[in-house]
Design an enzyme around this catalytic site. Structure first.
Site, PDB file in Angstrom:
ATOM      1  N   GLY A 134      -2.002  -6.385   0.124  1.00 27.77           N
ATOM      2  CA  GLY A 134      -2.345  -7.637   0.349  1.00 27.77           C
ATOM      3  C   GLY A 134      -2.582  -8.107   1.911  1.00 27.77           C
ATOM      4  O   GLY A 134      -3.585  -8.858   2.348  1.00 27.77           O
ATOM      5  N   HIS A 135      -1.688  -7.641   2.823  1.00 25.76           N
ATOM      6  CA  HIS A 135      -1.497  -8.131   3.949  1.00 25.76           C
ATOM      7  C   HIS A 135      -2.472  -7.950   4.951  1.00 25.76           C
ATOM      8  O   HIS A 135      -2.676  -8.126   6.139  1.00 25.76           O
ATOM      9  CB  HIS A 135      -0.080  -8.161   4.621  1.00 25.76           C
ATOM     10  CG  HIS A 135       0.109  -6.458   4.869  1.00 25.76           C
ATOM     11  ND1 HIS A 135       0.218  -6.147   6.419  1.00 25.76           N
ATOM     12  CD2 HIS A 135       0.319  -5.437   4.262  1.00 25.76           C
ATOM     13  CE1 HIS A 135       0.389  -4.702   6.429  1.00 25.76           C
ATOM     14  NE2 HIS A 135       0.557  -4.306   5.046  1.00 25.76           N
ATOM     15  N   ASN A 159      -7.536   4.459   9.102  1.00 22.31           N
ATOM     16  CA  ASN A 159      -6.871   3.189   9.697  1.00 22.31           C
ATOM     17  C   ASN A 159      -6.770   2.860  11.022  1.00 22.31           C
ATOM     18  O   ASN A 159      -6.493   1.834  11.526  1.00 22.31           O
ATOM     19  CB  ASN A 159      -5.520   2.984   8.909  1.00 22.31           C
ATOM     20  CG  ASN A 159      -4.743   4.321   9.562  1.00 22.31           C
ATOM     21  OD1 ASN A 159      -4.954   5.486   9.075  1.00 22.31           O
ATOM     22  ND2 ASN A 159      -3.639   4.285  10.022  1.00 22.31           N
ATOM     23  N   GLN A 178      -7.812  -0.206   4.134  1.00 24.86           N
ATOM     24  CA  GLN A 178      -8.349  -0.733   5.285  1.00 24.86           C
ATOM     25  C   GLN A 178      -9.851  -0.983   4.759  1.00 24.86           C
ATOM     26  O   GLN A 178     -10.564  -1.867   5.751  1.00 24.86           O
ATOM     27  CB  GLN A 178      -8.650   0.301   6.229  1.00 24.86           C
ATOM     28  CG  GLN A 178      -7.200   0.718   6.983  1.00 24.86           C
ATOM     29  CD  GLN A 178      -6.638  -0.420   7.838  1.00 24.86           C
ATOM     30  OE1 GLN A 178      -7.376  -1.398   8.197  1.00 24.86           O
ATOM     31  NE2 GLN A 178      -5.461  -0.335   8.049  1.00 24.86           N
ATOM     32  N   GLY A 218       0.759  -1.272  -0.039  1.00 33.43           N
ATOM     33  CA  GLY A 218       0.168  -0.095   0.093  1.00 33.43           C
ATOM     34  C   GLY A 218       0.889   1.006   0.041  1.00 33.43           C
ATOM     35  O   GLY A 218       0.675   2.195  -0.668  1.00 33.43           O
ATOM     36  N   CYS A 260       2.586   1.746  11.333  1.00 34.95           N
ATOM     37  CA  CYS A 260       3.886   2.332  10.875  1.00 34.95           C
ATOM     38  C   CYS A 260       4.457   3.356  11.632  1.00 34.95           C
ATOM     39  O   CYS A 260       5.483   4.000  11.636  1.00 34.95           O
ATOM     40  CB  CYS A 260       3.484   3.153   9.610  1.00 34.95           C
ATOM     41  SG  CYS A 260       2.755   1.883   8.081  1.00 34.95           S
ATOM     42  N   THR A 303      10.872  -6.523 -12.119  1.00 31.92           N
ATOM     43  CA  THR A 303      10.186  -7.997 -12.398  1.00 31.92           C
ATOM     44  C   THR A 303       8.983  -8.257 -11.334  1.00 31.92           C
ATOM     45  O   THR A 303       8.967  -7.887 -10.079  1.00 31.92           O
ATOM     46  CB  THR A 303      11.238  -8.991 -11.882  1.00 31.92           C
ATOM     47  OG1 THR A 303      12.483  -8.712 -12.952  1.00 31.92           O
ATOM     48  CG2 THR A 303      10.638 -10.435 -12.262  1.00 31.92           C
TER      49      THR A 303
END
Length: 384
Positions: A205-206, A156, A184, A76, A332, A242
Site C-alpha cells: 500500500g505505501h 525498485n 513498484q 510487500g 530497506c 485478524t
C-alpha cells in the site's frame, strides 16, 4: 529550511487524500473483529470483503481475479515471503528456483532460507547493461524440476520494466509457477495484463498512497500454498491472523486511484517529457553524468542517475540540507554503506556502485518541481 521537495516515492509515497477520507470513519468508531458473530463483527466482515472485491476488480480486466485470490498481508515483504516460500514448499515438483540477479532483498532472503533450510537450488538470471533480465539466459536456466520462477515487474532502484509476460510464458512452458513482485509497478503500470500472465503477484500500500503496514499477495486460489503464518484459520487458512480492516480499505482505495492514473497515457507522457528534461539539463552541466537504464523501458517517475566522480550518499546528504529528499537505492538498506547490488548486477564495480542516486516522484511532479530539483543538483554536485 525551504519547503520540502520529496523525491523518494519509491520508498514511501504520501498518503492520498482519498485514502484519508476512506479510512477516517473506521478510525473514529468502534470496529468489530471481522471474525466475530455479532453485528459489529458482521459489519466489519462485510466492509473487508468489499475492499477485497475492489482489489480483485482492479486486476480482473484482462483475466479474472476473484476475491478469494486476494490475501491481505502486512506489506510487500510479507507478500513476497508468502509467495516464495509458500508456493515452493507446497508444490513439490522439484527443488529448483530461478530468479534474477537484482531482486529486492524480500525475494533474495527467503530464497536463501529455502536453500539453507530446505535444500533448494537457486539460479540467478543475469541482467543486461540496460537493466533488463536477459530473457534467453533466463530460459536457459529453466529445468524440468524448476518449481518456481520469480522476477520483479519493475526494478525498485533503477525503474526498468521487465518482460514479465515473456518470462512467465517461458516458466509455464516447463511447468513451473511464476511470481512477480509488482510493488513498484502499481502506481504507473496497468496491473491487469500482468496478472493475466502470472500465478502470483505481490503488492503493497505505501508505495501507492495507502498507509504503511498493508499489502496483498494475489495468488490463484486453486494453487496449493503453504501458510507461513498459522493460528486462527483466517483467509482460507492461507494467511492466519485478524485481518486489518482499515488497511484493507486504504489499500483498495489507493489501488483504485493508482490504476486510474496508470491508464492515463497523457499524464504519463507529460511526466516522461518532464523527467527527460531533467536529464538533458543536468547532462548539459555535467557531461559525465549517466542515466542508468535509460535505454530500456522504464517508469516515467523514476530516474536512476550516476555522477561517477561523487558518492551518491554525499549528494543525498547535501540535497537534504536544502529540503530535497532523494535516495541512493532501496530503503530497506538505508543506513548501510554497501554498494548497491542492483548496480553490481549491471556490471559496475564496488566504487562505481556507490555513486548511484535514485529520484522517484509522483505523477503530480510539476515543472516548478523539476526546476528546483535541477537547480539543487547543480548546487550540490561538484564538477568532475
Amino acid at each position: 529550511m525551504s519547503e520540502t521537495l520529496y523525491c523518494d516515492h519509491a520508498a514511501t509515497a504520501p498518503i492520498r487524500p482519498e485514502v484519508t477520507a476512506a479510512i477516517a470513519p473506521w478510525l473514529s468508531r468502534l470496529v468489530g473483529n471481522p471474525a466475530a458473530m455479532h453485528p459489529l463483527g458482521e459489519e466489519s466482515s462485510s466492509v473487508l470483503e468489499q475492499a477485497r472485491g475492489m482489489i480483485a476488480n482492479v486486476l480482473g480486466t484482462e483475466s479474472a481475479c476473484h476475491p478469494e485470490d486476494v490475501l491481505l498481508t502486512s506489506g510487500g515483504t510479507e507478500a513476497n515471503n508468502l509467495a516464495v516460500k509458500g508456493l515452493a514448499l507446497a508444490n513439490p515438483r522439484g527443488k529448483h528456483i530461478v530468479t534474477s540477479a537484482f531482486e529486492h532483498p524480500a525475494i533474495h532472503e527467503p530464497l536463501q532460507q529455502l536453500k539453507t533450510w530446505h535444500g533448494f537450488e537457486i539460479d540467478y538470471a543475469p541482467i543486461t547493461p540496460d537493466g533488463v533480465v536477459d530473457l534467453e539466459a533466463f530460459k536457459g536456466l529453466l529445468r524440468e524440476d524448476t518449481t518456481l520462477a520469480t522476477v520483479m515487474t519493475v526494478n525498485n532502484e533503477i525503474g526498468t520494466i521487465q518482460p514479465i509476460a515473456e518470462l512467465a510464458a517461458a516458466a509455464h512452458e516447463v511447468g513451473a509457477l511464476f511470481h512477480t513482485d509488482a510493488v513498484q509497478a502499481a502506481g504507473c503500470l496497468p496491473l491487469a495484463p500482468i496478472w493475466a500472465a502470472v500465478d502470483a503477484m505481490s503488492l503493497t500500500g505505501h508505495k501507492i498512497g495507502a498507509q504503511v503496514g498493508v499489502g496483498a499477495l494475489i495468488v490463484k486460489a486453486a494453487l496449493p500454498l503453504e501458510a507461513q503464518q498459522v493460528g486462527g484459520g483466517q483467509q482460507w487458512a492461507r494467511r492466519a491472523g485478524t485481518q486489518n480492516l482499515v488497511g484493507a480499505v486504504g489499500l483498495a482505495t489507493a489501488l483504485l486511484y493508482a490504476q486510474e492514473e496508470a491508464q492515463d497515457a497523457e499524464l504519463k507522457q507529460a511526466m516522461k517529457e518532464r523527467m527527460n528534461r531533467v536529464v538533458r539539463e543536468l547532462k548539459a552541466v555535467f557531461p559525465g553524468m549517466e542515466h542508468t537504464g535509460a535505454d530500456a523501458p522504464h517508469l516515467p517517475t523514476t530516474l536512476a542517475l550516476r555522477f561517477p566522480w561523487v558518492y551518491g550518499e554525499t549528494v543525498l546528504v547535501d540535497l537534504a540540507q536544502r529540503g530535497v529528499y532523494v535516495a541512493t537505492g532501496s530503503a530497506c538498506h538505508a543506513g548501510q554503506t554497501d554498494p548497491s547490488h542492483v548496480l553490481l548486477a549491471l556490471g559496475l564495480d564496488d566504487e562505481e556502485a556507490k555513486t548511484g542516486l535514485r529520484i522517484s516522484v509522483g505523477l503530480d511532479f510539476s515543472d516548478a518541481d523539476a526546476d528546483r530539483l535541477i537547480q539543487a543538483l547543480i548546487d550540490v554536485v561538484p564538477q568532475p
